[in-house]
Design an enzyme around this catalytic site. Structure first.
Site, PDB file in Angstrom:
ATOM      1  N   ILE A   1     -22.694  20.004  37.475  1.00 38.45           N
ATOM      2  CA  ILE A   1     -23.193  20.350  36.138  1.00 38.45           C
ATOM      3  C   ILE A   1     -22.132  20.149  35.059  1.00 38.45           C
ATOM      4  CG2 ILE A   1     -22.783  22.862  36.249  1.00 38.45           C
ATOM      5  CD1 ILE A   1     -25.872  21.128  34.676  1.00 38.45           C
ATOM      6  N   ASP A   2     -20.899  20.590  35.310  1.00 43.83           N
ATOM      7  CA  ASP A   2     -19.839  20.338  34.327  1.00 43.83           C
ATOM      8  C   ASP A   2     -18.472  20.461  34.988  1.00 43.83           C
ATOM      9  OD1 ASP A   2     -19.627  23.134  34.483  1.00 43.83           O
ATOM     10  OD2 ASP A   2     -19.657  23.459  32.317  1.00 43.83           O
ATOM     11  N   PRO A   3     -17.399  20.135  34.263  1.00 43.85           N
ATOM     12  CA  PRO A   3     -16.072  20.115  34.889  1.00 43.85           C
ATOM     13  C   PRO A   3     -15.599  21.510  35.297  1.00 43.85           C
ATOM     14  CG  PRO A   3     -16.082  18.922  32.785  1.00 43.85           C
ATOM     15  CD  PRO A   3     -17.365  19.684  32.869  1.00 43.85           C
TER      16      PRO A   3
END
Length: 218
Positions: free
Chosen positions: A67-69
């Site tokens: 989904i994200d870093p």
């Protein structure tokens, strides 16, 4: 490699030819939101937001999408952890270890496997806060993932809640697996056999299976 300029950091985006069809829109969308994004300290740093655009797409069969870093120490390469301390990549490595029998490893990196592109749906977050930049990246996220799915056979999304409606966001027909996040409770990821299933799906599509053991670092 090609490059384009944007009005805010990183100022220059270097990219492989395979991304050319979406670059003008990416520049437009990024220039709209960058000043908001960059008010925060970010993970990864702005110079690393677009590192994965240097990857070709024509030789990719699978996209592994988070989904994200990482909220700290993001490198711009999804799931990458140079000192191999992040739970997500350790769980992924452990899963591949059980699948392949490889046990003596010091790290794992999806970015070094033939045919695989690791990706993060959102390309940054505020330092220490997951999904904090979702609202800014949303248009860019759809644009880029949509483009990736025109090239790969299988999209594997890690996170059942985060990606519950991902199919509705994609126009290209792509085989999509939505699995547990590596940090899911009750060791659900451990019981998830998605890496094996991906190879079955590739074979059904007359594509070469992925050699997941290539990701190990010794």
């Amino acid at each position: 490699m090609n490059s384009v300029t944007v009005s805010h950091a990183p100022y220059t985006i270097t990219y492989h030819d395979d991304w050319e069809p979406v670059m003008s829109q990416l520049v437009e969308f990024y220039n709209e939101v960058a000043s908001w994004l960059l008010r925060d300290e970010t993970s990864p740093i702005p110079d690393k937001f677009f590192i994965q655009l240097k990857q070709p797409l024509r030789n990719k069969r699978v996209c592994v999408c988070g989904i994200d870093p990482y909220p700290k120490d993001g490198t711009g390469v999804p799931f990458e952890s140079p000192n191999f301390t992040k739970k997500s990549i350790k769980e992924i490595a452990s899963s591949i270890s059980r699948l392949t029998g490889v046990i003596d490893y010091k790290g794992y990196n999806l970015n070094i496997i033939d045919g695989v592109i690791p990706w993060n749906y959102y390309l940054s977050c505020k330092l220490g806060e997951t999904k904090s930049h979702a609202i800014y990246w949303d248009k860019i996220s759809k644009l880029l993932l949509q483009h990736i799915t025109k090239h790969v056979s299988v999209l594997y999304c890690l996170g059942k809640t985060d990606f519950s409606n991902i199919r509705a966001k994609l126009e290209s027909p792509v085989t999509t697996i939505v699995g547990y996040h590596p940090a899911a409770r009750d060791r659900q990821f451990e019981k998830d056999r998605s890496f094996e299933i991906i190879n079955v799906l590739l074979e059904l599509d007359n594509k070469v299976p992925i050699n997941w053991a290539q990701g190990f670092i010794y």
